[in-house]
Design an enzyme around this catalytic site. Structure first.
Site, short mmCIF file in Angstrom:
data_model
loop_
_atom_site.label_atom_id
_atom_site.label_comp_id
_atom_site.label_asym_id
_atom_site.label_seq_id
_atom_site.Cartn_x
_atom_site.Cartn_y
_atom_site.Cartn_z
N GLU A 83 0.84 -1.21 0.00
CA GLU A 83 0.00 0.00 0.00
C GLU A 83 0.88 1.27 0.00
OE1 GLU A 83 -1.18 2.81 3.16
OE2 GLU A 83 -2.08 0.92 3.82
N GLU A 143 7.04 3.22 11.93
CA GLU A 143 5.59 3.11 12.15
C GLU A 143 5.29 1.96 13.12
OE1 GLU A 143 3.26 2.64 8.57
OE2 GLU A 143 1.37 2.60 9.66
#
Lengths: 423, 426
Positions: free
Chosen positions: A71, A143
């Site tokens: 993504e 992240e």
């Protein structure tokens, strides 16, 4: 393209097109709105870590977190990224990966068709190289570490890890620092070519748009691809849970808990009717009109953070109760006790009809907003039901359905996950 | 969108925004009280108590049941900081009557319920009841303590309190846990009376139609109070510049650090500081902003990095997630991007992208009831209140040079860092 129109008694309607490639396109025109929201999604999420495209002869096992990684990378092309193209139009764009899907989206109040073009273009044109893959590993690693500090994220994944033996739902959506290190650009192409086939994808648009114009653009822009027959690797997941209790210490003020009940599956996915019935059941059992909610609040066992969720997708289904409590064990005891009481004593019929009224109100509220309409349409495309079916399904829920749902919540198949303050 | 403002009483104004695109109607009561150390905890607790019981619904379960029966009508009560005020907001949102199965007057009944909660709280002899007080205090104290759980919000709040240490805006919006614990039933009842007597009150109605008789009911309710000494919502203090940068660091057992940098910037409203809004956006707004494209994407120094301006208070903050070893480099890089702004070295593309993005989202406001409600709640403290569409037009007059001039007046004030401490265990 095959076109079907669905309407409800309030004059809301939406159009569903099926493209020759198999792509489903759902559009709700909302001419009173100024803005539009569009989403292009694929039925491909973090749980799809093993699959076959040759009829089951060979299976490819890919690193955990690859769907989310893909993504991130799909926004890039040889001559810049999609964000800079959206910057030209002023749209606000984003994407997300969940357990069972990846969606690319934008919202805008101007130049919808230009934005729609950008969306269809970048999602259909991957550009992965060794160099760009290496660079992304650093930022995604950051992240992942950010989520390590999030108690609400940790309490959920600790619960899932204790609940499931094999099913990949137990792994963090973004994977681990180790698993993403194994991702290569070739693997990204393998996943892309398998799951980003129009037959496995859907488009949902809501707002100030024209459905026929959208259909015309889709017709022009969608690249036909040979349909791929994907077989997802089967998981031998036992009915029982791995552990009944799990805990971790973090810098939190008071303990957080997530209590999950694992459900047995008779089919890979729960039907819309089953999901609605469980939604009604959870309101009756632990909603803010329930005796249980009052008892937990009055005995100072829960606060405003308390919530319930029905967590279900391909190959997994669990009911979750989460919140903050000094005594998570007692919360669990009271929940289990109330489930048994309701099964034995039956449920309050008036409460059942009142709860159903509120759920009907919630559905109406969803149509206030382009984003929630498009997301609901995406859900319909994923699971093959109609946007207006829910209302009918809610009225069909009776006492026996609720008792049936309650009977699935068994203490021996529960997991209590707790985050404790340090020290 | 037409805006219809009606004055109902001294310091009481109602704004009706007729919008046909929603299935629900939203009505909010916004009481603006002075933001002060002595009262902040009381005003944080008051909405919690008011929204959970009343004389007619003494038990919160009965109230919840009633709301559920009104097709899931939503009552929300919150306290937020706006300028030098604390805004106590009481909202009800319910489905429009035409959707009800049995022709119920859902909207009218929902508004009547909200009026009942606000004007007829469950109290006796000038005090709230001890058991209700105890329950709501516990939940609020839990929320205050729970702020520590999400480190990003926690770090932002720490920066604001350290940077505005001699300004009321530096107060934490829920007050301190010990102050909440000490509030008595009498004191809170007095705070309720003060809210109705001297709070500047703004009512928002957003939906198809104005519920019948609403304004008359409000006037009748307010007649029971001798209104006066209304909060001056326009008096706003701006962040003062510092001689030297204030630095605060907390060490915790976390995997990743947070770096929040606070800056003073020109204070103003929509007539005087749209240049600051645009400058902030080019600097650290969307994915086209300098911070995202450079500090995150090119330098990979933080996972998130964005800027936010609170223009009426004259400050900006940059909020980022950093690895410990990158904290210093990230700070330098962020300041480097500010220099780019000051020197006018940002591109025409970045300038145009920010304008387009701001205008695109301004035009979308009309599609969100909550968005419109929040917009007018914040804008109420400006002497002239503009609609999102009006700002959309005004932004075109801001030039590149205006942005550069605004950036030149931005000055680093306070740096807050939350960093991982060396683990002693494991």
């Amino acid at each position: 393209m095959q076109k079907q129109v669905f309407s409800n008694r309030f004059g809301d309607s939406y159009v569903c097109f099926t493209h020759s490639s198999g792509l489903k396109v759902l559009v709700m025109e909302k001419p009173d709105f100024s803005s539009c929201y569009a989403l292009f999604g694929t039925k491909y999420g973090s749980i799809d870590t093993s699959f076959s495209t040759d009829g089951g002869k060979t299976f490819l096992n890919v690193p955990e977190g690859i769907a989310h990684f893909l993504e991130h990378k799909l926004f890039e092309s040889e001559d810049g990224d999609a964000f800079s193209r959206y910057a030209e139009t002023g749209a606000s764009a984003n994407a997300y990966t969940s357990f069972d899907r990846t969606c690319y989206l934008f919202s805008c109040s101007n130049r919808f068709y230009d934005n729609f073009d950008i969306l269809l273009d970048f999602v259909q044109h991957p550009y992965f190289t060794e160099q760009t893959v290496n660079k992304e590993q650093g930022i995604i690693g950051q992240e992942i570490r950010m989520y390590d500090d999030s108690p609400s994220w940790r309490v959920l994944f600790n619960m899932l890890e204790a609940m499931y033996y094999e099913h990949p739902v137990r792994i963090d959506i973004a994977g681990t620092t180790d698993s993403i290190a194994k991702i290569t650009y070739n693997l990204l192409y393998d996943c892309y070519n398998t799951f980003y086939n129009p037959a496995n994808m859907f488009i949902a648009v809501a707002g100030n748009v024209n459905a026929d114009e959208i259909a015309a653009i889709v017709e022009k822009r969608i690249i036909e691809r040979e349909p791929v027959k994907v077989i997802r690797g089967s998981v031998n997941e036992p009915d029982r849970v791995k552990e009944n209790y799990t805990e971790q210490c973090l810098d939190v003020a008071s303990p957080l808990f997530c209590l999950g009940f694992k459900e047995a599956l008779t089919a890979p996915e729960k039907t819309a009717a089953e999901r609605i019935a469980m939604g009604v059941t959870l309101e009756i059992l632990a909603g803010d009109c329930s005796q249980l909610y009052k008892e937990l609040t009055d005995s100072e066992l829960i606060n405003d953070e308390f919530e319930t969720e029905y967590f279900t997708g391909n190959g997994y289904a669990a009911v979750m109760f989460s919140g903050e409590s000094e005594e998570p064990y007692r919360v669990k005891e009271k929940i289990v006790c109330e489930i048994n009481r309701l099964i034995n004593d039956g449920i309050d019929k008036e409460l059942l009809s009142t709860v159903k009224k509120a759920m009907y109100g919630d559905i109406l509220r969803r149509f206030n907003n382009c984003e929630s309409i498009a997301s609901a349409m995406a859900e319909c495309a994923m699971f093959g039901y109609g946007l207006f079916d829910e209302q009918e399904l809610i009225s069909a829920v009776g006492e026996s359905e609720v008792i049936g749902c309650l009977k699935q919540l068994k203490e021996e198949k529960s997991v209590l996950s707790v985050i404790l303050p340090r020290g | 969108m037409p805006q219809e403002i009606t004055k109902l009483a001294e310091g009481v104004e109602a704004l009706f925004l007729p919008v046909n695109s929603f299935n629900t109607t939203l009505v909010s009561f916004n009481f603006y009280m002075p933001l002060e150390k002595e009262t902040v905890a009381k005003y944080a607790l008051l909405p919690e108590l008011i929204a959970t019981c009343s004389k007619s619904y003494p038990d919160y379960l009965a109230l919840n049941y009633r709301l559920t029966a009104l097709y899931g009508a939503d009552v929300v009560a919150t306290a937020t900081k706006v300028g030098n005020c604390m805004c106590l907001k009481f909202t009800v949102s319910a489905i429009n009557d035409r959707f009800a199965f049995g022709g119920e007057k859902v909207m009218e009944e929902s508004v009547a319920l909200l009026l009942d909660l606000i004007f007829r709280p469950k109290a006796e002899n000038g005090a709230f009841f001890e058991d209700d007080l105890k329950r709501e205090k516990r939940k609020l104290i839990d929320r205050i303590k729970g702020e520590l759980n999400e480190k990003r919000t926690f770090a932002r709040n720490r920066l604001v309190s350290e940077m505005l240490d001699d300004d009321p805006y530096g107060l934490y919006k829920f007050g301190k846990a010990e102050d909440v614990a000490a509030i008595s039933g009498e004191e809170l009842f007095e705070a309720w009376k003060t809210m109705l007597i001297s709070g500047y009150l703004r009512i928002h109605v957003i939906g198809e139609a104005l519920p019948a008789g609403l304004y008359d009911s409000i006037k009748a309710e307010l007649n029971a109070f001798e209104r006066g000494n209304v909060t001056d919502i326009y008096s706003i203090t701006a962040l003062k510049e510092r001689q030297s940068v204030k630095r605060v660091t907390d060490l915790m057992e976390v995997a990743q650090g947070k770096l929040v940098m606070g800056f003073s910037c020109p204070a103003g409203d929509d007539d005087t500081s749209l240049d600051v809004m645009l400058m902030n956006d080019i600097f650290g707004g969307g994915p086209y902003g300098r911070l995202f494209t450079n500090v995150r994407e090119k330098m990979s120094l933080c996972y998130y990095c964005s800027a936010q301006a609170v223009r009426n208070k004259g400050f900006m903050m940059v909020d980022s997630g950093v690895e410990k070893e990158n904290a210093k480099k990230a700070e330098e890089a962020i300041l480097g991007q500010l220099e780019v702004m000051k020197n006018g070295e940002f591109t025409d593309f970045e300038f145009a992208s920010a304008v387009k993005s701001i205008k695109d989202s301004l035009r979308s406001y009309k599609d969100s009831q909550n968005g419109l409600d929040v917009w007018y709640t914040i804008k109420a403290i400006n002497r002239v209140v503009y609609s999102p569409e009006e700002i959309c037009e005004k932004i075109d007059s801001v030039t590149r040079q205006d942005v550069i001039n605004a950036a030149k007046r931005v000055k680093l004030n306070t740096v807050y860092a939350l960093l991982p401490k060396e683990r002693t265990e494991e």
